[in-house]
Design a protein around this motif. Structure first.
Motif, PDB file in Angstrom:
ATOM      1  N   LEU A  88       0.851  -1.188   0.000  1.00 24.28           N
ATOM      2  CA  LEU A  88       0.000   0.000   0.000  1.00 24.28           C
ATOM      3  C   LEU A  88       0.889   1.240   0.000  1.00 24.28           C
ATOM      4  O   LEU A  88       0.621   2.235   0.658  1.00 24.28           O
ATOM      5  N   ASP A 119      -1.807  -2.925  -3.583  1.00 21.26           N
ATOM      6  CA  ASP A 119      -2.537  -4.034  -2.962  1.00 21.26           C
ATOM      7  C   ASP A 119      -1.674  -5.287  -2.922  1.00 21.26           C
ATOM      8  O   ASP A 119      -0.599  -5.254  -2.367  1.00 21.26           O
ATOM      9  N   THR A 167      -9.674  -4.945  -4.469  1.00 22.37           N
ATOM     10  CA  THR A 167      -8.438  -4.724  -3.718  1.00 22.37           C
ATOM     11  C   THR A 167      -7.717  -6.050  -3.522  1.00 22.37           C
ATOM     12  O   THR A 167      -6.570  -6.207  -3.903  1.00 22.37           O
ATOM     13  N   PHE A 181      -5.866   4.296  -3.127  1.00 23.97           N
ATOM     14  CA  PHE A 181      -5.860   3.281  -2.074  1.00 23.97           C
ATOM     15  C   PHE A 181      -7.285   3.128  -1.557  1.00 23.97           C
ATOM     16  O   PHE A 181      -7.872   4.088  -1.043  1.00 23.97           O
ATOM     17  N   SER A 182      -7.855   1.925  -1.662  1.00 20.27           N
ATOM     18  CA  SER A 182      -9.238   1.725  -1.226  1.00 20.27           C
ATOM     19  C   SER A 182      -9.511   0.249  -1.006  1.00 20.27           C
ATOM     20  O   SER A 182      -8.870  -0.610  -1.618  1.00 20.27           O
ATOM     21  N   PRO A 183     -10.479  -0.082  -0.131  1.00 19.89           N
ATOM     22  CA  PRO A 183     -10.861  -1.483   0.090  1.00 19.89           C
ATOM     23  C   PRO A 183     -11.651  -2.031  -1.097  1.00 19.89           C
ATOM     24  O   PRO A 183     -12.120  -1.280  -1.958  1.00 19.89           O
ATOM     25  N   PHE A 231      -8.164   3.602   4.966  1.00 20.53           N
ATOM     26  CA  PHE A 231      -7.243   3.557   3.834  1.00 20.53           C
ATOM     27  C   PHE A 231      -6.737   4.964   3.503  1.00 20.53           C
ATOM     28  O   PHE A 231      -5.537   5.159   3.248  1.00 20.53           O
ATOM     29  N   CYS A 277      -2.606   5.392   4.247  1.00 16.78           N
ATOM     30  CA  CYS A 277      -1.814   5.137   3.039  1.00 16.78           C
ATOM     31  C   CYS A 277      -1.280   6.441   2.451  1.00 16.78           C
ATOM     32  O   CYS A 277      -1.947   7.473   2.563  1.00 16.78           O
ATOM     33  N   PHE A 322       0.357  -2.559   6.625  1.00 17.95           N
ATOM     34  CA  PHE A 322      -1.035  -2.208   6.890  1.00 17.95           C
ATOM     35  C   PHE A 322      -1.619  -3.059   8.009  1.00 17.95           C
ATOM     36  O   PHE A 322      -2.483  -2.604   8.767  1.00 17.95           O
TER      37      PHE A 322
END
Length: 319
Positions: A17, A25, A123, A150-152, A193, A197, A239
């Motif tokens: 990340l 990811d 992700t 950056f994201s789920p 996130f 990040c 993370f």
């Protein structure tokens, strides 16, 4: 009528990340035989979801995203996976529903195509690959310029990440603690996130080294001691370190407690609060399960179980 029995999964860690080399990811995980999702499905004129599950609405949406126009489906949920505890219920329920439609109407879509239709795997590719293949999995993430941030997975529209390593998980017990409560999800997950990040590059390099030179060889050589050392290391960097920092002291203590009572490595799956550990002795596993259950009873509540790896993925059959 068809039946679909899907596994759950442990997500051990995200890898990169930071994205300095234009990739983001990546992750590693283990497919679990139990808990799992079990449902039956048959054709209908409308979409009907029955069974006592808080995943019913997600299943309905996922089925609707795959159904041919003017058609419906009856889906009965016999067993499900707890939501937002770190076991991948979102991906497994979505793919189970999509696969039900795919099988009932003989659409001929691949698991990856179904994942794209229901918006999963943006992700982590671990949940999609757990459904398709099972086993121990490592995915290589996404090109950063295509994902864009950056994201789920729930907030990402990227395609499922490609799998770069898949191997049967050794015949070890997995002691799983399921504390009462839920981990971060939805907007809270997105906010984490954004706040955390990018992760420092040296931590990403540390994670990559441990995965490539410690954890993956330990799987191939069935070396539980080395594997456990690698798992323990992952909890203190990248993370994952930040995910754990968000937990209550009881959850943090539970990770350490598992090692103290005999697991070969312990950690938290995804955003938790599910905690896991490994053992190659059934006698020891039962003792650990009892000790962990006693700790849960004395603190946050919940249950401790012994589960096994799933090395085949989801099972689809006619009934």
């Amino acid at each position: 009528m068809i039946r679909i029995k899907s596994p759950s999964r442990l997500h051990l860690s995200l890898i990169d990340l930071n994205a300095e080399i234009d990739r983001v990811d990546g992750g590693l995980g283990i497919t679990l035989d139990y808990p799992g999702m079990n449902l039956t499905a048959e054709k209908s004129d409308t979409i009907n979801i029955t069974g006592n599950s808080d995943l019913a609405e997600r299943i309905k949406r996922s089925a609707g995203s795959v159904l041919p126009g003017g058609h419906g489906i009856n889906i009965h949920i016999e067993d499900d996976i707890l939501s937002h505890v770190g076991l991948g219920s979102g991906t497994q329920s979505a793919l189970s529903a999509a696969s039900a439609v795919n099988e009932v109407y003989k659409l001929g879509l691949s698991v990856r195509e179904l994942a794209e239709k229901v918006g999963r795997g943006g992700t982590s590719g671990i949940g999609v690959a757990s459904f398709e293949y099972g086993g121990f999995l490592v995915d290589s993430g996404h090109k950063f310029d295509k994902k864009g941030g950056f994201s789920p997975s729930a907030a990402s529209k990227a395609d499922p990440a490609p799998i770069v390593f898949r191997h049967d998980f050794p015949d070890w017990d997995i002691i799983l603690a399921l504390p009462d409560g839920q981990g971060a999800h939805d907007t809270k997950e997105v906010d984490i996130f954004k706040k955390e990040c990018p992760i420092p590059l040296e931590e990403v390099q540390d994670i990559s080294h441990v995965i490539l030179m410690q954890i993956m060889p330990a799987i191939l050589e069935e070396d539980i001691d080395t594997f456990g050392k690698g798992i323990n290391h992952l909890q203190s960097t990248g993370f994952k370190k930040r995910e754990i920092a968000l937990q209550s002291e009881d959850i943090k203590n539970l990770i350490k407690f598992m090692n103290d009572v005999g697991t070969k490595g312990s950690g938290m799956s995804s955003f938790g609060p599910a905690i896991y550990g490994f053992s190659d002795s059934r006698i020891q596993s039962k003792k650990i399960q009892k000790d962990v259950q006693n700790m849960l009873d004395d603190t946050v509540g919940g249950r401790a179980i012994i589960t096994r790896p799933n090395n085949t993925g989801a099972k689809i059959s006619e009934v």
